[in-house]
Design a protein around this motif. Structure first.
Motif, PDB file in Angstrom:
ATOM      1  N   VAL A  21     -19.972 -16.668 -35.793  1.00  0.00           N
ATOM      2  CA  VAL A  21     -18.884 -15.986 -36.224  1.00  0.00           C
ATOM      3  C   VAL A  21     -17.672 -16.808 -36.484  1.00  0.00           C
ATOM      4  O   VAL A  21     -16.868 -16.717 -37.439  1.00  0.00           O
ATOM      5  CB  VAL A  21     -18.508 -14.546 -35.481  1.00  0.00           C
ATOM      6  N   CYS A  22     -17.335 -17.871 -35.558  1.00  0.00           N
ATOM      7  CA  CYS A  22     -16.374 -18.675 -35.661  1.00  0.00           C
ATOM      8  C   CYS A  22     -16.512 -19.636 -36.773  1.00  0.00           C
ATOM      9  O   CYS A  22     -15.720 -19.906 -37.662  1.00  0.00           O
ATOM     10  CB  CYS A  22     -16.062 -19.716 -34.433  1.00  0.00           C
ATOM     11  N   VAL A  23     -17.649 -20.105 -37.184  1.00  0.00           N
ATOM     12  CA  VAL A  23     -17.895 -20.973 -38.557  1.00  0.00           C
ATOM     13  C   VAL A  23     -17.640 -19.970 -39.538  1.00  0.00           C
ATOM     14  O   VAL A  23     -17.043 -20.635 -40.759  1.00  0.00           O
ATOM     15  CB  VAL A  23     -19.457 -21.558 -38.375  1.00  0.00           C
ATOM     16  N   LEU A  24     -18.199 -18.753 -39.573  1.00  0.00           N
ATOM     17  CA  LEU A  24     -17.995 -17.977 -40.741  1.00  0.00           C
ATOM     18  C   LEU A  24     -16.401 -17.839 -40.983  1.00  0.00           C
ATOM     19  O   LEU A  24     -15.893 -17.916 -42.218  1.00  0.00           O
ATOM     20  CB  LEU A  24     -18.536 -16.756 -40.588  1.00  0.00           C
ATOM     21  N   LEU A  25     -15.763 -17.561 -40.054  1.00  0.00           N
ATOM     22  CA  LEU A  25     -14.351 -17.083 -40.096  1.00  0.00           C
ATOM     23  C   LEU A  25     -13.293 -18.334 -40.498  1.00  0.00           C
ATOM     24  O   LEU A  25     -12.749 -18.261 -41.584  1.00  0.00           O
ATOM     25  CB  LEU A  25     -13.756 -16.656 -38.825  1.00  0.00           C
ATOM     26  N   THR A  26     -13.791 -19.610 -39.978  1.00  0.00           N
ATOM     27  CA  THR A  26     -13.281 -20.687 -40.426  1.00  0.00           C
ATOM     28  C   THR A  26     -13.625 -21.124 -41.865  1.00  0.00           C
ATOM     29  O   THR A  26     -12.693 -21.405 -42.815  1.00  0.00           O
ATOM     30  CB  THR A  26     -13.724 -21.945 -39.702  1.00  0.00           C
TER      31      THR A  26
END
Length: 66
Positions: A21-26
């Motif tokens: 999710v962190c990678v997606l949001l970034t």
């Protein structure tokens, strides 16, 4: 500390889902021009903490088996 298998599996699943999710949001945030630094940093910190908890619980479980 003893917890049920279902609780452990839920905690582990959450830990494994936060990093992607962190990678997606970034990625999405940067692509559309938003600053995602704060949100990503908070989620990453939470994920590291949950990962540490999972490791401790796993070690305790395996120590009890021996």
């Amino acid at each position: 500390m003893k917890i049920s298998n279902q609780t452990y599996d839920t905690i582990k699943l959450v830990a494994l889902l936060i990093a992607p999710v962190c990678v997606l949001l970034t990625s999405v945030g940067n692509a559309i021009g938003y600053d995602t630094t704060t949100v990503t940093a908070i989620l990453a910190a939470v994920d590291v903490f949950i990962g540490a908890v999972v490791k401790i619980l796993s070690d305790n479980y395996h120590a009890e088996e021996e």
